[in-house]
Design a protein around this motif. Structure first.
Motif, mmCIF file in Angstrom:
data_model
loop_
_atom_site.group_PDB
_atom_site.id
_atom_site.type_symbol
_atom_site.label_atom_id
_atom_site.label_comp_id
_atom_site.label_asym_id
_atom_site.label_seq_id
_atom_site.Cartn_x
_atom_site.Cartn_y
_atom_site.Cartn_z
ATOM 1 N N TRP A 202 27.240 -5.509 -55.055
ATOM 2 C CA TRP A 202 26.097 -6.214 -54.464
ATOM 3 C C TRP A 202 26.315 -7.715 -54.364
ATOM 4 O O TRP A 202 25.858 -8.344 -53.401
ATOM 5 C CB TRP A 202 24.828 -5.893 -55.246
ATOM 6 C CG TRP A 202 24.416 -4.495 -54.934
ATOM 7 C CD1 TRP A 202 24.662 -3.365 -55.665
ATOM 8 C CD2 TRP A 202 23.791 -4.053 -53.730
ATOM 9 N NE1 TRP A 202 24.206 -2.253 -55.010
ATOM 10 C CE2 TRP A 202 23.666 -2.643 -53.820
ATOM 11 C CE3 TRP A 202 23.315 -4.699 -52.588
ATOM 12 C CZ2 TRP A 202 23.092 -1.888 -52.806
ATOM 13 C CZ3 TRP A 202 22.734 -3.948 -51.584
ATOM 14 C CH2 TRP A 202 22.630 -2.556 -51.706
ATOM 15 N N SER B 193 14.238 -3.159 -50.496
ATOM 16 C CA SER B 193 15.655 -3.270 -50.129
ATOM 17 C C SER B 193 16.225 -4.590 -50.611
ATOM 18 O O SER B 193 15.578 -5.626 -50.479
ATOM 19 C CB SER B 193 15.830 -3.189 -48.620
ATOM 20 O OG SER B 193 15.249 -2.030 -48.120
ATOM 21 N N PHE B 194 17.445 -4.560 -51.126
ATOM 22 C CA PHE B 194 18.166 -5.756 -51.572
ATOM 23 C C PHE B 194 17.436 -6.499 -52.690
ATOM 24 O O PHE B 194 17.675 -7.682 -52.903
ATOM 25 C CB PHE B 194 18.445 -6.701 -50.389
ATOM 26 C CG PHE B 194 19.209 -6.039 -49.282
ATOM 27 C CD1 PHE B 194 20.560 -5.751 -49.438
ATOM 28 C CD2 PHE B 194 18.583 -5.677 -48.091
ATOM 29 C CE1 PHE B 194 21.274 -5.124 -48.425
ATOM 30 C CE2 PHE B 194 19.292 -5.052 -47.074
ATOM 31 C CZ PHE B 194 20.637 -4.777 -47.231
ATOM 32 N N GLU C 282 20.611 0.756 -52.413
ATOM 33 C CA GLU C 282 20.062 -0.420 -51.730
ATOM 34 C C GLU C 282 18.563 -0.604 -51.960
ATOM 35 O O GLU C 282 18.026 -1.680 -51.725
ATOM 36 C CB GLU C 282 20.392 -0.399 -50.232
ATOM 37 C CG GLU C 282 19.736 0.712 -49.438
ATOM 38 C CD GLU C 282 20.600 1.960 -49.373
ATOM 39 O OE1 GLU C 282 21.450 2.138 -50.267
ATOM 40 O OE2 GLU C 282 20.413 2.764 -48.447
#
Lengths: 298, 378
Positions: free
Chosen positions: B36, B163-164, B212
């Motif tokens: 990541w 997400s993220f 994710e």
């Protein structure tokens, strides 16, 4: 780049819509195609759009409206040949509208034709589409050569686009009439259009129409371009999507109309039957998918 | 109707192509999926290249550092970058496409100055804290509380599908500021720095095996009231102001990619039934590409048809159909995911008909907004 109607095209659409609404209601449509109908449409310019200075995108708009009204007759053939004519492609087992038209064309590897009066056979007394009379052909020869492979290709491309436009119009009108029915038909003390089981069927009709409309307009606009690269692909896509929209919307319309959808009185079956008929013109959805796969594999 | 692009648009396309040709060779290989830190860097580097090349914030107004591009230029940008296989927007998604436009429309001068330049340069990664375990399709039923305490809000609750989240600097969060108001009238939109005490982030392992998405747990997180965007309890409206930035271009990259995958897949089989189905998938994608152009045409005229509501629904279902076909074509060659883009995509596309509006909700919306049928309970 613009896949929306111009102001002129909106006027053209509204004009043909007003003409059809005034003179081609379902009562008249149900009487079938005859010479008076041909003359009236010819006078309105429906078969001479290109020679009158319109473009194929305009013609698609007009044929979309003809489809909305389910106007009977070999209208696409008349528009691409400039004659009062119907046509066959590779299969000659059934010929449409023989007793009304002047010529029957064969659009295959080349273009040939013969006077309609030269065909003999048995007239179907129970045609699939009640508004499209069928002659089961015993004999007949397309003796007269009209054009070579190049003309055949041009006829096929234009015919496909106009047929897809007509199918699109049918798909749209099937949606309108089915939504109206779902809003007014009450069961369990509620309009059936309030049930998700029905709403989702109707939403799918919209999806098919919107995608097909964009594809048909793109194909028609492509016909107007000098650059032919990708043209056959665009046209095949339009035919697949518009053909499916008409047939599947026809089936959905029948289902949502319930028992009434299975009656002669309600117009739905006339649209569905024409949709099936037009799947035999210029390639069915399946054969056009095969064409697309061949283009992808090339 | 007209297929050809204007001279100015073609010149925009030519300049962009030239820039891509020049820029893409310098882009390093994509890092591995679960690295990541490296992924963040890779996405941020690409955003920086866009910024330096004059392509960042294409649809943002010029006064906020954007390019003020027309809808058609935006379409061309997504088309050309997808065709060139340029990096996707990735971790910059929320910042450039949602939070940034929201701040432009509703933020204070200080909020804009604090974030917009950073987003454009790739220096600030955003995540989205909207969905909750109990608020999915019924998003307005969200329950994460923000209780006022002096000049702070105190947040307690749980967000999901963020997400993220594990690499984000900032989040756009929807929180309940009035538990007694009708449910979509008691919500506020907050800028949440993700390093505040009381925020715990746990990745969720998806069916693909990737991570994710994250869960975000909020325990007595103190956020200054000055981080609220728009009025208190007006967050439901605030979150919808970005629709006009999308301008019909939401699925351009995906469609261009799908058309390419169809061409690739044609090489995998000579089976007539598979080829027919492939032609069918191609027709669906190509029709949606035309519909996208039609949507952009309508946006350029300041009108809107039903197309925008249709594309997400039709694309996600066509893409699943295509993925299913690929698995069947690959047969036992498709039993491993690594090195098999088509197999990986089949798994990834399972989420398409669920995320950002499940297909069933999309059908409700179309039947109600386009056809005027009776509404579902809200």
């Amino acid at each position: 780049m613009d896949l929306e109607l111009s102001d002129d095209q909106v006027s053209l659409r509204d004009g043909i819509q007003a003409l059809l609404a005034g003179r081609f209601d379902m009562e008249r449509v149900r009487t079938g195609f005859d010479r008076a109908m041909y003359d009236e449409l010819a006078e309105a310019g429906v078969f001479s759009l290109i020679s009158d200075g319109f473009v194929w995108a305009d013609a698609a708009i007009v044929f979309e409206q003809l489809g909305e009204f389910c106007v009977p007759g070999p209208l696409v053939t008349c528009a691409i040949t400039g004659e009062c004519a119907s046509h066959v492609e590779t299969s000659t087992v059934a010929i449409e509208h023989v007793s009304t038209v002047d010529y029957v064309y064969q659009i295959a590897d080349t273009v040939t034709r013969a006077p309609a009066s030269s065909f003999s056979g048995v007239a179907s007394d129970w045609p699939l589409d009640p508004l499209t009379p069928i002659l089961k052909v015993g004999s007949g020869v397309f003796g007269e050569s009209v054009g070579d492979a190049e003309l055949a290709q041009a006829f096929r491309r234009r015919g496909t686009v106009l047929t897809a436009a007509f199918q699109l119009g049918m798909a749209q009108r099937l949606t309108t009439m089915t939504v109206d029915y779902a809003k007014s038909r009450v069961q369990f003390d509620r309009p059936i259009g309030s049930f998700q089981a029905i709403k989702h069927l109707l939403a799918d009709m919209v999806v098919r129409n919107e995608v097909a409309r964009a594809a048909v307009y793109a194909a028609a606009a492509h016909l107007d371009e000098p650059d032919e690269s990708g043209l056959d692909r665009t046209i095949a896509v339009a035919k697949v999507l518009a053909g499916e929209a008409a047939v599947v919307n026809g089936k959905t319309a029948t289902q949502v109309h319930g028992g009434m959808g299975y009656t002669w009185e309600v117009d739905v079956h006339l649209y569905l039957k024409r949709a099936w008929l037009l799947e035999t013109h210029f390639g069915s959805a399946e054969s056009r998918c095969d064409d697309l796969a061949a283009i992808l594999s090339a | 109707m007209e297929l050809r692009y204007s001279e100015a648009e073609e010149s925009f396309r030519a300049t962009l192509r030239e820039w891509l040709e020049h820029s893409l060779p310098a882009v390093p290989p994509q890092p591995s999926r679960e690295d990541w830190v490296a992924r963040r860097q890779w996405d941020a580097d690409w955003q920086r290249r866009l910024f330096d090349g004059g392509y960042a914030g294409l649809n943002w107004p010029k006064e906020y550092g954007g390019q003020g591009a027309t809808p058609t230029e935006q379409l061309i940008f997504f088309e050309e970058t997808a065709k060139a296989r340029a990096p996707y927007v990735g971790a910059n998604f929320v910042g450039t496409l949602h939070a940034g436009p929201t701040l432009i429309e509703e933020g204070t001068g200080a909020q804009k100055a604090a974030h917009l330049p950073n987003i454009l340069r790739g220096d600030e990664i955003w995540c989205q804290g909207f969905s909750e375990p109990g608020a999915g399709s019924d998003l307005a039923g969200l329950r994460t509380r923000a209780d006022r305490d002096g000049d702070d809000y105190v947040l307690n609750g749980q967000k999901i599908w963020c997400s993220f989240g594990q690499i984000a600097d900032v989040g756009e969060f929807l929180v309940r500021t009035d538990p007694d108001a009708p449910k979509n009238r008691g919500i506020s939109w907050l800028i949440l720095p993700m390093d505040l005490p009381g925020i715990e982030i746990r990745p969720i392992k998806t069916a693909l095996g990737s991570s994710e998405f994250c869960e975000v747990f909020l325990t007595d997180v103190r956020v200054p009231v000055s981080q609220r965007v728009g009025a208190e309890n007006d967050g439901w409206r605030v979150t919808n102001v970005t629709l006009k930035y999308e301008r019909g271009t939401a699925f351009v990259s995906e469609l261009i990619d799908s058309l390419r995958l169809c061409r690739d897949a044609a090489k995998l089989t000579s089976d007539a039934a598979h080829l027919r189905e492939l032609g069918h998938c191609y027709a669906a994608f190509d029709g949606l590409w035309s519909l996208t152009k039609r949507n952009v045409s309508q946006t350029s005229r300041g009108t809107a048809g039903a197309g925008g509501m249709v594309i997400k629904l039709a694309y996600s279902e066509a893409r699943q159909r295509f993925g299913e076909l690929c698995l069947r074509m690959l047969e036992r060659d498709g039993l491993h995911i690594e090195g098999n883009e088509l197999v990986e995509e089949r798994l990834r596309t399972l989420a398409l008909t669920i995320a950002a509006g499940a297909s069933q909700i999309q059908r409700n919306i179309i039947s109600e907004r386009v056809l005027g049928l009776p509404r579902e309970p809200r």
